[in-house]
Design a protein around this motif. Structure first.
Motif, PDB file in Angstrom:
ATOM      1  N   VAL A  71       0.834  -1.206   0.000  1.00  0.00           N
ATOM      2  CA  VAL A  71       0.000   0.000   0.000  1.00  0.00           C
ATOM      3  C   VAL A  71       0.866   1.252   0.000  1.00  0.00           C
ATOM      4  CG1 VAL A  71      -1.638   1.350   1.366  1.00  0.00           C
ATOM      5  CG2 VAL A  71      -1.988  -1.106   1.083  1.00  0.00           C
ATOM      6  N   ILE A  72       1.876   1.278   0.872  1.00  0.00           N
ATOM      7  CA  ILE A  72       2.703   2.484   0.981  1.00  0.00           C
ATOM      8  C   ILE A  72       3.533   2.700  -0.279  1.00  0.00           C
ATOM      9  CG2 ILE A  72       4.868   1.625   1.989  1.00  0.00           C
ATOM     10  CD1 ILE A  72       2.783   4.614   3.233  1.00  0.00           C
ATOM     11  N   CYS A  73       3.915   1.616  -0.955  1.00  0.00           N
ATOM     12  CA  CYS A  73       4.663   1.763  -2.212  1.00  0.00           C
ATOM     13  C   CYS A  73       3.788   2.390  -3.298  1.00  0.00           C
ATOM     14  CB  CYS A  73       5.191   0.408  -2.674  1.00  0.00           C
ATOM     15  SG  CYS A  73       6.620  -0.183  -1.752  1.00  0.00           S
ATOM     16  N   HIS A  74       2.522   1.999  -3.343  1.00  0.00           N
ATOM     17  CA  HIS A  74       1.620   2.567  -4.342  1.00  0.00           C
ATOM     18  C   HIS A  74       1.273   4.027  -4.044  1.00  0.00           C
ATOM     19  CE1 HIS A  74       1.070  -0.935  -6.802  1.00  0.00           C
ATOM     20  NE2 HIS A  74       0.680  -1.681  -5.785  1.00  0.00           N
ATOM     21  N   LEU A  75       1.381   4.423  -2.783  1.00  0.00           N
ATOM     22  CA  LEU A  75       1.105   5.812  -2.408  1.00  0.00           C
ATOM     23  C   LEU A  75       2.361   6.673  -2.420  1.00  0.00           C
ATOM     24  CD1 LEU A  75      -1.321   5.229   0.616  1.00  0.00           C
ATOM     25  CD2 LEU A  75      -1.928   5.839  -1.733  1.00  0.00           C
ATOM     26  N   PHE A  76       3.493   6.065  -2.709  1.00  0.00           N
ATOM     27  CA  PHE A  76       4.778   6.752  -2.590  1.00  0.00           C
ATOM     28  C   PHE A  76       4.864   7.984  -3.485  1.00  0.00           C
ATOM     29  CE2 PHE A  76       9.315   7.417  -3.229  1.00  0.00           C
ATOM     30  CZ  PHE A  76       9.804   7.279  -1.941  1.00  0.00           C
ATOM     31  N   GLY A  77       4.239   7.945  -4.638  1.00  0.00           N
ATOM     32  CA  GLY A  77       4.323   9.060  -5.577  1.00  0.00           C
ATOM     33  C   GLY A  77       3.744  10.358  -5.047  1.00  0.00           C
ATOM     34  N   PHE A  78       2.878  10.269  -4.039  1.00  0.00           N
ATOM     35  CA  PHE A  78       2.268  11.475  -3.472  1.00  0.00           C
ATOM     36  C   PHE A  78       3.184  12.163  -2.459  1.00  0.00           C
ATOM     37  CE2 PHE A  78      -1.344   8.791  -4.713  1.00  0.00           C
ATOM     38  CZ  PHE A  78      -2.015   9.674  -5.555  1.00  0.00           C
ATOM     39  N   ALA A  79       4.244  11.483  -2.036  1.00  0.00           N
ATOM     40  CA  ALA A  79       5.178  12.059  -1.061  1.00  0.00           C
ATOM     41  C   ALA A  79       6.300  12.760  -1.817  1.00  0.00           C
ATOM     42  CB  ALA A  79       5.732  10.969  -0.153  1.00  0.00           C
ATOM     43  N   LEU A 118       7.412  12.580   3.303  1.00  0.00           N
ATOM     44  CA  LEU A 118       8.153  11.324   3.214  1.00  0.00           C
ATOM     45  C   LEU A 118       8.389  10.686   4.581  1.00  0.00           C
ATOM     46  CD1 LEU A 118      10.810  12.105   0.454  1.00  0.00           C
ATOM     47  CD2 LEU A 118       9.178  10.213   0.420  1.00  0.00           C
ATOM     48  N   VAL A 119       8.382  11.483   5.645  1.00  0.00           N
ATOM     49  CA  VAL A 119       8.640  10.934   6.978  1.00  0.00           C
ATOM     50  C   VAL A 119       7.639   9.841   7.357  1.00  0.00           C
ATOM     51  CG1 VAL A 119       8.651  11.456   9.453  1.00  0.00           C
ATOM     52  CG2 VAL A 119       9.921  12.904   7.874  1.00  0.00           C
ATOM     53  N   PRO A 120       6.313  10.085   7.267  1.00  0.00           N
ATOM     54  CA  PRO A 120       5.386   8.989   7.610  1.00  0.00           C
ATOM     55  C   PRO A 120       5.515   7.780   6.689  1.00  0.00           C
ATOM     56  CG  PRO A 120       4.197  10.858   6.666  1.00  0.00           C
ATOM     57  CD  PRO A 120       5.584  11.324   6.939  1.00  0.00           C
ATOM     58  N   VAL A 121       5.848   8.026   5.427  1.00  0.00           N
ATOM     59  CA  VAL A 121       6.053   6.916   4.491  1.00  0.00           C
ATOM     60  C   VAL A 121       7.230   6.057   4.943  1.00  0.00           C
ATOM     61  CG1 VAL A 121       6.722   6.323   2.136  1.00  0.00           C
ATOM     62  CG2 VAL A 121       5.031   8.113   2.529  1.00  0.00           C
ATOM     63  N   ILE A 122       8.313   6.714   5.313  1.00  0.00           N
ATOM     64  CA  ILE A 122       9.510   6.001   5.753  1.00  0.00           C
ATOM     65  C   ILE A 122       9.260   5.273   7.069  1.00  0.00           C
ATOM     66  CG2 ILE A 122      11.856   6.341   6.612  1.00  0.00           C
ATOM     67  CD1 ILE A 122      11.606   6.378   3.573  1.00  0.00           C
ATOM     68  N   VAL A 123       8.467   5.864   7.943  1.00  0.00           N
ATOM     69  CA  VAL A 123       8.142   5.208   9.216  1.00  0.00           C
ATOM     70  C   VAL A 123       7.390   3.900   8.962  1.00  0.00           C
ATOM     71  CG1 VAL A 123       6.739   5.376  11.310  1.00  0.00           C
ATOM     72  CG2 VAL A 123       8.186   7.294  10.620  1.00  0.00           C
ATOM     73  N   VAL A 124       6.416   3.937   8.053  1.00  0.00           N
ATOM     74  CA  VAL A 124       5.664   2.721   7.729  1.00  0.00           C
ATOM     75  C   VAL A 124       6.583   1.673   7.103  1.00  0.00           C
ATOM     76  CG1 VAL A 124       3.801   1.763   6.320  1.00  0.00           C
ATOM     77  CG2 VAL A 124       3.483   3.953   7.476  1.00  0.00           C
ATOM     78  N   ILE A 125       7.447   2.110   6.201  1.00  0.00           N
ATOM     79  CA  ILE A 125       8.396   1.177   5.588  1.00  0.00           C
ATOM     80  C   ILE A 125       9.300   0.571   6.660  1.00  0.00           C
ATOM     81  CG2 ILE A 125      10.381   0.986   4.038  1.00  0.00           C
ATOM     82  CD1 ILE A 125       9.052   3.054   2.226  1.00  0.00           C
ATOM     83  N   GLY A 126       9.787   1.409   7.565  1.00  0.00           N
ATOM     84  CA  GLY A 126      10.643   0.912   8.637  1.00  0.00           C
ATOM     85  C   GLY A 126       9.946  -0.083   9.545  1.00  0.00           C
TER      86      GLY A 126
END
Length: 221
Positions: free
Chosen positions: A109-117, A123-131
């Motif tokens: 899910v987060i990879c598909h939403l990555f383009g919006f960051a 990018l911080v919340p995206v990276i937190v979810v990935i982590g």
């Protein structure tokens, strides 16, 4: 992680012969193990994502210093989340395959939403979810082997799984690199990675069906 009789996982890999005796069955003869191997292959995109986060985030508009800080954040979150995954697996709340499937769904899910960051703040919340979820694949691999072939046969099964993943994983690097070069960004690459995670999750969720198939054909738990 120690499987018990309430887990619904094999405690050994035995084949019932015609005269009622049991004999050792190679892990490769188990459909559940074959499916586990197949399930893990799409998830090899995990290695690319973990290794190329600095480059990917820089393409999203952050500076090198900000990209380095994002990697640090991911590493700190990953360290804590691995301990959490260990506690959950040890508590037998979910089987290892389901735990990894859930992690793959979140990552997909987060990879598909990555383009919006497109900034450091987004990018911080995206990276937190990935982590939170990117570190699940490593420790869960051996536990999935225990889930399908039992603890006694895990070393041989895990060596096969690790070798196959090591051979397949790096093949994606030049493909993703070329795709990023052609498109001028990593957005499409992240969509492909997300699809890999979703495929891995779907296959892992089907794993119990193959465990039951092995049991139906005489392989005892």
């Amino acid at each position: 992680y120690q499987p018990d009789q309430t887990d619904g996982v094999p405690l050994g890999v035995s084949l019932v012969t015609a005269d009622g005796q049991t004999e050792e069955a190679p892990s490769s003869e188990l459909w559940s193990f074959r499916w586990a191997l197949l399930s893990m292959l799409p998830g090899t995109v995990n290695g690319y994502l973990a290794g190329y986060i600095p480059t990917i985030t820089k393409y999203q508009g952050v500076s090198l210093d900000e990209a380095a800080l994002l990697v640090t954040i991911m590493g700190c979150v990953d360290m804590v989340s691995r301990i959490g995954f260990g506690f959950v697996a040890d508590a037998h709340i979910l089987t290892p395959s389901k735990l990894l499937a859930i992690a793959c769904i979140f990552l997909g899910v987060i990879c598909h939403l990555f383009g919006f960051a497109t900034s450091f703040v987004t990018l911080v919340p995206v990276i937190v979810v990935i982590g939170l979820f990117i570190g699940a694949r490593g420790p869960m691999g051996s536990l999935i082997c225990i889930e399908v072939v039992g603890a006694r046969n895990m070393p041989a099964a895990f060596s096969i799984m690790s070798t196959l993943n090591t051979l397949v994983g790096p093949t994606a690097n030049p493909i993703f690199g070329k795709l990023a070069e052609v498109t001028g960004s990593f957005v499409i690459v992240m969509h492909v990675i997300g699809a890999g995670y979703f495929t891995c999750a779907g296959c892992l969720l089907l794993l119990p069906l193959f465990v039951r198939l092995d049991a139906k054909h005489g392989r005892q738990k």
